[in-house]
Design a protein around this motif. Structure first.
Motif, short mmCIF file in Angstrom:
data_model
loop_
_atom_site.label_atom_id
_atom_site.label_comp_id
_atom_site.label_asym_id
_atom_site.label_seq_id
_atom_site.Cartn_x
_atom_site.Cartn_y
_atom_site.Cartn_z
N PHE A 3 42.97 87.94 15.98
CA PHE A 3 44.37 88.32 15.84
C PHE A 3 44.93 87.87 14.49
O PHE A 3 44.45 86.92 13.89
CB PHE A 3 45.18 87.70 16.98
CG PHE A 3 44.85 88.26 18.33
CD1 PHE A 3 45.59 89.30 18.86
CD2 PHE A 3 43.78 87.75 19.06
CE1 PHE A 3 45.28 89.83 20.10
CE2 PHE A 3 43.47 88.27 20.30
CZ PHE A 3 44.21 89.31 20.82
N LEU A 5 48.84 87.41 12.30
CA LEU A 5 50.29 87.30 12.40
C LEU A 5 50.90 88.22 11.35
O LEU A 5 50.59 88.11 10.17
CB LEU A 5 50.71 85.85 12.14
CG LEU A 5 52.21 85.54 12.20
CD1 LEU A 5 52.71 85.65 13.63
CD2 LEU A 5 52.47 84.13 11.65
N GLU A 9 54.79 88.67 14.60
CA GLU A 9 54.13 89.22 15.78
C GLU A 9 52.62 89.00 15.70
O GLU A 9 52.01 89.24 14.65
CB GLU A 9 54.42 90.72 15.91
CG GLU A 9 55.88 91.06 16.09
CD GLU A 9 56.44 90.57 17.42
OE1 GLU A 9 55.67 90.54 18.41
OE2 GLU A 9 57.63 90.21 17.46
N LEU A 10 52.03 88.55 16.80
CA LEU A 10 50.58 88.43 16.87
C LEU A 10 50.00 89.78 17.30
O LEU A 10 50.32 90.29 18.38
CB LEU A 10 50.17 87.35 17.88
CG LEU A 10 50.30 85.90 17.42
CD1 LEU A 10 50.03 84.95 18.58
CD2 LEU A 10 49.34 85.62 16.27
N ILE A 11 49.16 90.36 16.44
CA ILE A 11 48.57 91.66 16.74
C ILE A 11 47.08 91.62 16.46
O ILE A 11 46.59 90.71 15.78
CB ILE A 11 49.23 92.78 15.90
CG1 ILE A 11 48.99 92.54 14.40
CG2 ILE A 11 50.71 92.90 16.20
CD1 ILE A 11 49.49 93.68 13.52
N ASP A 12 46.36 92.61 16.97
CA ASP A 12 44.95 92.72 16.67
C ASP A 12 44.76 92.84 15.16
O ASP A 12 45.42 93.64 14.51
CB ASP A 12 44.36 93.95 17.37
CG ASP A 12 42.84 93.96 17.32
OD1 ASP A 12 42.29 94.22 16.23
OD2 ASP A 12 42.21 93.70 18.36
N ARG A 13 43.87 92.01 14.61
CA ARG A 13 43.71 91.97 13.16
C ARG A 13 43.33 93.34 12.59
O ARG A 13 43.75 93.71 11.48
CB ARG A 13 42.67 90.93 12.78
CG ARG A 13 42.45 90.76 11.30
CD ARG A 13 41.67 89.49 11.00
NE ARG A 13 41.12 89.49 9.66
CZ ARG A 13 40.46 88.47 9.13
NH1 ARG A 13 40.25 87.39 9.85
NH2 ARG A 13 39.98 88.54 7.90
N GLU A 15 44.39 96.10 13.38
CA GLU A 15 45.55 96.99 13.35
C GLU A 15 46.63 96.53 12.38
O GLU A 15 47.66 97.19 12.25
CB GLU A 15 46.13 97.10 14.76
CG GLU A 15 45.17 97.72 15.77
CD GLU A 15 45.73 97.74 17.18
OE1 GLU A 15 46.87 97.25 17.37
OE2 GLU A 15 45.03 98.23 18.09
N ALA A 16 46.41 95.42 11.70
CA ALA A 16 47.41 94.89 10.77
C ALA A 16 47.48 95.77 9.52
O ALA A 16 46.47 96.03 8.87
CB ALA A 16 47.07 93.46 10.38
N ARG A 17 48.66 96.25 9.18
CA ARG A 17 48.86 97.14 8.04
C ARG A 17 50.12 96.75 7.28
O ARG A 17 51.09 96.28 7.87
CB ARG A 17 49.01 98.61 8.50
CG ARG A 17 47.81 99.17 9.25
CD ARG A 17 46.63 99.45 8.32
NE ARG A 17 45.55 100.11 9.01
CZ ARG A 17 44.59 99.49 9.69
NH1 ARG A 17 44.61 98.15 9.77
NH2 ARG A 17 43.63 100.16 10.29
N LYS A 80 45.24 81.39 19.68
CA LYS A 80 44.86 82.76 20.07
C LYS A 80 43.47 83.11 19.56
O LYS A 80 42.69 83.79 20.25
CB LYS A 80 45.89 83.75 19.50
CG LYS A 80 45.77 85.17 20.04
CD LYS A 80 46.27 85.29 21.47
CE LYS A 80 46.33 86.74 21.91
NZ LYS A 80 46.73 86.87 23.33
N TYR A 115 46.22 84.90 8.94
CA TYR A 115 45.03 85.15 9.76
C TYR A 115 44.08 83.98 9.61
O TYR A 115 44.28 83.09 8.76
CB TYR A 115 44.36 86.47 9.38
CG TYR A 115 43.91 86.58 7.94
CD1 TYR A 115 42.67 86.10 7.53
CD2 TYR A 115 44.73 87.18 6.98
CE1 TYR A 115 42.26 86.20 6.21
CE2 TYR A 115 44.33 87.28 5.66
CZ TYR A 115 43.09 86.79 5.28
OH TYR A 115 42.69 86.89 3.98
#
Length: 290
Positions: A3, A5, A9-13, A15-17, A80, A115
């Motif tokens: 994941f 940040l 927001e913590l998101i799937d790495r 999907e980070a854009r 996480k 990250y």
């Protein structure tokens, strides 16, 4: 991949854009920080986050969170990703706006990312010491800001790598400043000497830990500029950084430091530094034994 940040927001790495017009991407208009993790705990987190805020403030970027909030966000990221040993990388940029050298006149939101990476300790190098080269310091004159503008550092580091060396020690004329990704120390007649923290070098968190440990253990310290000649004639030389810890230097430009072996005071500082890590983060399974 774990994941990341992104703006709180913590998101799937994966999907980070970020926006293609983010000023960090187009201008390097931002700052960054790296925090070391041992046994699932951050080492000197407070000092790193305070430097992060100071660097951002130096270029007119306000962090969207205070230190306590940012600490909580980073700790959540750490948990996480279940990181036991490695690095937390974080950066903030001025944000996304139409490309213009001048700062945006309308208010835009900064882009904050963080990250984690699994990074083992460089045990073999810590035990045996490393080779380095010398190179002219071609960087800008605000090296105290941990800026995203790292091209000068990259060119120096690449030059070292191409010569089979661990690090490039930079100098402005005859004055030694710092490594491409580290602070530089020499030891002469029992005293630890390193460049004073000013605009020519980054005020290293690990450097400060080493200086504090030296004071506490009655090891003489001099924070001052030193010359290439002093470097070449030093009794011992070592580097420090978040990932390199207390890294002995045994060779510079093909010339050995003294007998090419790790010096007594460097070994003492390595042991003291490990004790400090274990004080904050717990016992290390991978220790250094000389």
């Amino acid at each position: 991949m774990g994941f990341a940040l992104l703006n709180g927001e913590l998101i799937d790495r994966s999907e980070a854009r970020v926006d293609v017009e983010d000023r960090g991407f187009q201008f390097g208009d931002g700052v960054y920080e790296v925090i070391r993790v041992y046994n699932g705990k951050m080492f000197t987190a407070k000092e790193h986050l305070e430097r992060f805020e100071k660097s951002a403030s130096s270029i007119g970027i306000s962090l969207p969170y205070n230190t306590a909030q940012l600490t909580e966000l980073v700790e959540n990221l750490l948990v996480k990703n279940n990181l036991e040993q490695g690095n937390i990388y974080m950066q903030i940029t001025r944000g996304a706006a139409p490309r213009n050298h001048v700062f945006p006149t309308t208010e835009i939101k900064p882009t904050l990312i963080a990250y984690t990476n699994i990074v083992p300790r460089p045990l073999e190098s810590l035990k045996s010491g490393v080779k380095t080269i010398l190179t002219e310091d071609i960087r800008w004159l605000r090296c105290d800001i941990k800026s995203l503008n790292l091209l000068g550092n990259l060119l120096a580091k690449q030059k070292a790598a191409e010569q089979g060396c661990y690090e490039a020690i930079q100098h402005r004329g005859q004055t030694v400043t710092e490594g491409s990704a580290s602070n530089v120390f020499i030891i002469k007649n029992g005293a630890v000497i390193t460049h004073e923290s000013n605009h020519l070098i980054l005020k290293g968190i690990t450097k400060d830990v080493i200086l504090n440990l030296s004071f506490k253990n009655n090891i003489p310290v001099e924070e001052r500029a030193f010359t290439l000649e002093e470097l070449e004639q030093a009794d011992e030389v070592f580097l420090s950084s978040t990932t390199s810890e207390v890294m002995p230097v045994i060779e510079i430009n093909g010339q050995k430091i003294k007998d090419g072996k790790i010096g007594v005071i460097t070994q003492q500082l390595q042991k003291l530094f490990i004790q400090e890590i274990e004080k904050q983060c717990g016992k290390l399974a991978d220790n250094i034994i000389h």
